[in-house]
Design a protein around this motif. Sequence first.
Motif, PDB file in Angstrom:
ATOM      1  N   VAL A   1       0.813  -1.304  -0.026  1.00 51.31           N
ATOM      2  CA  VAL A   1      -0.034  -0.061   0.183  1.00 51.31           C
ATOM      3  C   VAL A   1       0.718   1.131  -0.208  1.00 51.31           C
ATOM      4  N   ASP A   2       0.635   1.931  -0.890  1.00 48.19           N
ATOM      5  CA  ASP A   2       1.459   3.430  -1.099  1.00 48.19           C
ATOM      6  C   ASP A   2       0.663   4.446  -0.089  1.00 48.19           C
ATOM      7  N   SER A   3       0.946   4.213   1.246  1.00 48.47           N
ATOM      8  CA  SER A   3       0.172   5.309   2.175  1.00 48.47           C
ATOM      9  C   SER A   3       1.047   5.708   3.252  1.00 48.47           C
ATOM     10  N   ARG A   4       0.782   6.696   3.856  1.00 50.70           N
ATOM     11  CA  ARG A   4       1.569   7.422   5.036  1.00 50.70           C
ATOM     12  C   ARG A   4       1.453   6.230   5.992  1.00 50.70           C
ATOM     13  N   PHE A   5       0.546   5.720   6.279  1.00 56.78           N
ATOM     14  CA  PHE A   5       0.144   4.931   7.610  1.00 56.78           C
ATOM     15  C   PHE A   5       0.334   3.430   7.372  1.00 56.78           C
ATOM     16  N   VAL A   6       0.122   3.011   6.546  1.00 56.95           N
ATOM     17  CA  VAL A   6       0.386   1.398   6.108  1.00 56.95           C
ATOM     18  C   VAL A   6       1.090   1.042   5.020  1.00 56.95           C
ATOM     19  N   ASN A   7       2.315   0.302   5.374  1.00 56.35           N
ATOM     20  CA  ASN A   7       3.201  -0.308   4.403  1.00 56.35           C
ATOM     21  C   ASN A   7       2.748  -1.512   3.658  1.00 56.35           C
ATOM     22  N   ASP A   8       1.994  -2.448   4.141  1.00 49.73           N
ATOM     23  CA  ASP A   8       1.616  -3.764   3.588  1.00 49.73           C
ATOM     24  C   ASP A   8       0.603  -4.311   4.505  1.00 49.73           C
ATOM     25  N   ILE A   9      -0.278  -5.206   3.424  1.00 45.56           N
ATOM     26  CA  ILE A   9      -1.443  -5.868   4.056  1.00 45.56           C
ATOM     27  C   ILE A   9      -1.532  -7.311   3.535  1.00 45.56           C
ATOM     28  N   ARG A  10      -1.334  -8.294   4.442  1.00 47.18           N
ATOM     29  CA  ARG A  10      -1.366  -9.632   3.955  1.00 47.18           C
ATOM     30  C   ARG A  10      -2.581 -10.495   4.527  1.00 47.18           C
ATOM     31  N   ILE A  11      -2.993 -11.442   3.768  1.00 43.53           N
ATOM     32  CA  ILE A  11      -4.031 -12.248   4.334  1.00 43.53           C
ATOM     33  C   ILE A  11      -3.967 -13.519   3.894  1.00 43.53           C
ATOM     34  N   GLY A  12      -4.289 -14.728   4.960  1.00 42.00           N
ATOM     35  CA  GLY A  12      -3.876 -15.871   4.477  1.00 42.00           C
ATOM     36  C   GLY A  12      -4.857 -16.823   5.452  1.00 42.00           C
ATOM     37  N   GLN A  13      -4.698 -18.106   5.034  1.00 43.02           N
ATOM     38  CA  GLN A  13      -5.396 -19.267   5.848  1.00 43.02           C
ATOM     39  C   GLN A  13      -4.427 -19.779   6.877  1.00 43.02           C
ATOM     40  N   PHE A  14      -4.563 -19.078   8.089  1.00 46.54           N
ATOM     41  CA  PHE A  14      -3.572 -19.458   9.375  1.00 46.54           C
ATOM     42  C   PHE A  14      -3.770 -20.845   9.676  1.00 46.54           C
ATOM     43  N   ASN A  15      -4.914 -21.277   9.903  1.00 45.67           N
ATOM     44  CA  ASN A  15      -5.169 -23.070   9.902  1.00 45.67           C
ATOM     45  C   ASN A  15      -6.448 -23.119   9.303  1.00 45.67           C
ATOM     46  N   LYS A  16      -6.993 -24.300   9.635  1.00 47.03           N
ATOM     47  CA  LYS A  16      -8.091 -24.686   8.756  1.00 47.03           C
ATOM     48  C   LYS A  16      -9.383 -24.035   9.144  1.00 47.03           C
ATOM     49  N   ASN A  17      -9.131 -23.196  10.334  1.00 44.04           N
ATOM     50  CA  ASN A  17     -10.563 -22.711  10.756  1.00 44.04           C
ATOM     51  C   ASN A  17     -10.324 -21.304  10.902  1.00 44.04           C
ATOM     52  N   THR A  18      -8.933 -20.608  10.653  1.00 45.92           N
ATOM     53  CA  THR A  18      -8.874 -19.063  10.957  1.00 45.92           C
ATOM     54  C   THR A  18      -8.260 -18.468   9.772  1.00 45.92           C
ATOM     55  N   VAL A  19      -8.880 -17.295   9.209  1.00 48.21           N
ATOM     56  CA  VAL A  19      -8.233 -16.537   8.387  1.00 48.21           C
ATOM     57  C   VAL A  19      -7.317 -15.439   9.173  1.00 48.21           C
ATOM     58  N   ARG A  20      -6.299 -15.204   8.626  1.00 49.16           N
ATOM     59  CA  ARG A  20      -5.400 -14.135   9.413  1.00 49.16           C
ATOM     60  C   ARG A  20      -5.354 -12.904   8.573  1.00 49.16           C
ATOM     61  N   VAL A  21      -5.344 -11.659   9.192  1.00 46.48           N
ATOM     62  CA  VAL A  21      -5.165 -10.592   8.355  1.00 46.48           C
ATOM     63  C   VAL A  21      -3.880  -9.821   9.103  1.00 46.48           C
ATOM     64  N   VAL A  22      -2.860  -9.413   8.485  1.00 45.66           N
ATOM     65  CA  VAL A  22      -1.706  -8.801   9.018  1.00 45.66           C
ATOM     66  C   VAL A  22      -1.350  -7.375   8.353  1.00 45.66           C
ATOM     67  N   VAL A  23      -1.511  -6.402   9.106  1.00 46.25           N
ATOM     68  CA  VAL A  23      -1.354  -5.106   8.542  1.00 46.25           C
ATOM     69  C   VAL A  23      -0.172  -4.523   9.001  1.00 46.25           C
ATOM     70  N   GLU A  24       0.834  -4.271   8.355  1.00 48.14           N
ATOM     71  CA  GLU A  24       2.207  -3.613   8.732  1.00 48.14           C
ATOM     72  C   GLU A  24       2.092  -2.275   8.448  1.00 48.14           C
ATOM     73  N   ASN A  25       2.196  -1.526   9.785  1.00 48.45           N
ATOM     74  CA  ASN A  25       1.783  -0.049   9.827  1.00 48.45           C
ATOM     75  C   ASN A  25       2.859   0.803  10.281  1.00 48.45           C
ATOM     76  N   LYS A  26       2.504   2.075  10.273  1.00 48.77           N
ATOM     77  CA  LYS A  26       3.507   3.176  10.577  1.00 48.77           C
ATOM     78  C   LYS A  26       3.050   4.086  11.776  1.00 48.77           C
TER      79      LYS A  26
END
Length: 457
Positions: A92-117
Amino acid sequence: MKRVLFLLSVIAVMLLPMAGVSAAESDFSERVSGMAEITAVRVNSGADKIRIVVDASKPIRYTTMTLKNPDRVIVDIQGAWLAAKVKRQISVDSRFVNDIRIGQFNKNTVRVVVENKVGSNNYKVFPLAGGPVPGRVVLDFGNLNDSSKTVIATPDVKKPAATKPNTSSSSSVQKNPSETKPTSQTRKPSSAAQTQPVTPTKPAATTPVSKSEDIDGPAKDAAGTGSQTAGNTSGDKGQTNSNTNTGNDGAIISDDTDADIAALNGVKGKKITIDAGHGGNDSGAIGPTGVMEKTVTLRIANELRRLLVAEGATVYMTRTTDTEVSPKGANASDIEELQARCDVANNTKSDIFLSIHMDSFSSGAAKGTTGYYYSLGSKRSRDLADKVRQGVIDQIGTQSRGTQSCNFYVVKHTDMPATLVEVAFISNPQEEQLLNSEDGIKKAAQGIADGIADYFG
């Protein structure tokens, strides 16, 4: 006899992979039954914050935590699975956030990771009830205190203003040479021109995002956790709040929040003319079971109007019922009918014009979705056509027939970026059936709305 036994054994071996695939598909369907499908991750940048909205097929429960070095906010969505169409990473080209990631963390959980400033004090995570999406989780990063004008982003960021998030739409042109489409350059649309605008109420749509890193294993050094249900309870930074419809700062989650999402989306305030192809004495193409193009296009157009108005747009319709557009009605020539349609967009000074059609061919095997723009038109028309085509494909799963130039009257004689989308082939039995269903109509309209939102960014 030996020859017969040999042939039977060969056939059995050939059928084994098919049985395996069927079993795998069955296992997957059984595993995700009752779980929430994560259908999109939408990103919008504003001057003072960036908003990330996670869409789900049903209300969801989630927990939040923070990690350091680099600063990350993690949202774990429980009882959920990640749709294949959702991208796993976006920078993300933003002053506040560098990167956003999402994945199937385990068979029952979706994880969203926001690397921020923004550190640990300038973000919010909260559920959102109501609106067009059953389950939503919103993540805000930035200058969230209205009384503060301080720029929170780290000083190494070059751009002081809000920036435009990446989109998932493809700009590549794809063609299927085996299925050429004979199209008249004076396709006769339809409508009773409605120049009284339909004005807004609610939110907006944009694009999916993400990848995986802190997604591949249990998080460590968690600064805190919170548990909540989207649309019910919320928490943030280690706090749990059981009050219905409240955010992590105690604020009521209401239509104002929906309006805030819409405000960050480029669709809000835009004037859009929707043209439902054919109508009145012009049925357009007719499918193998008698479904008429004019009926399908009108149903899609009316649903699209509803979606765009909810997202904050002002919408003009060339027709809202089964009728011609020209004041001359059935006595109008093809050109008069087509020009009447263009006049609706030109007279209202719309920002974009979109004409909805169903394709047809002599062979029932022809299929897919095509976006058209005027061959001598602007690059913005090409961009609009491309994004709308991709949005439709993402929603209804049709084959891409590419974004192509044309000389159609309605895209040539409108004063703004314009596209004509052939949603699918009404001459194809499967696509006729799909677009004659309520689910198909809603998905086609949603795809067009997604493409328009993507275009305005």
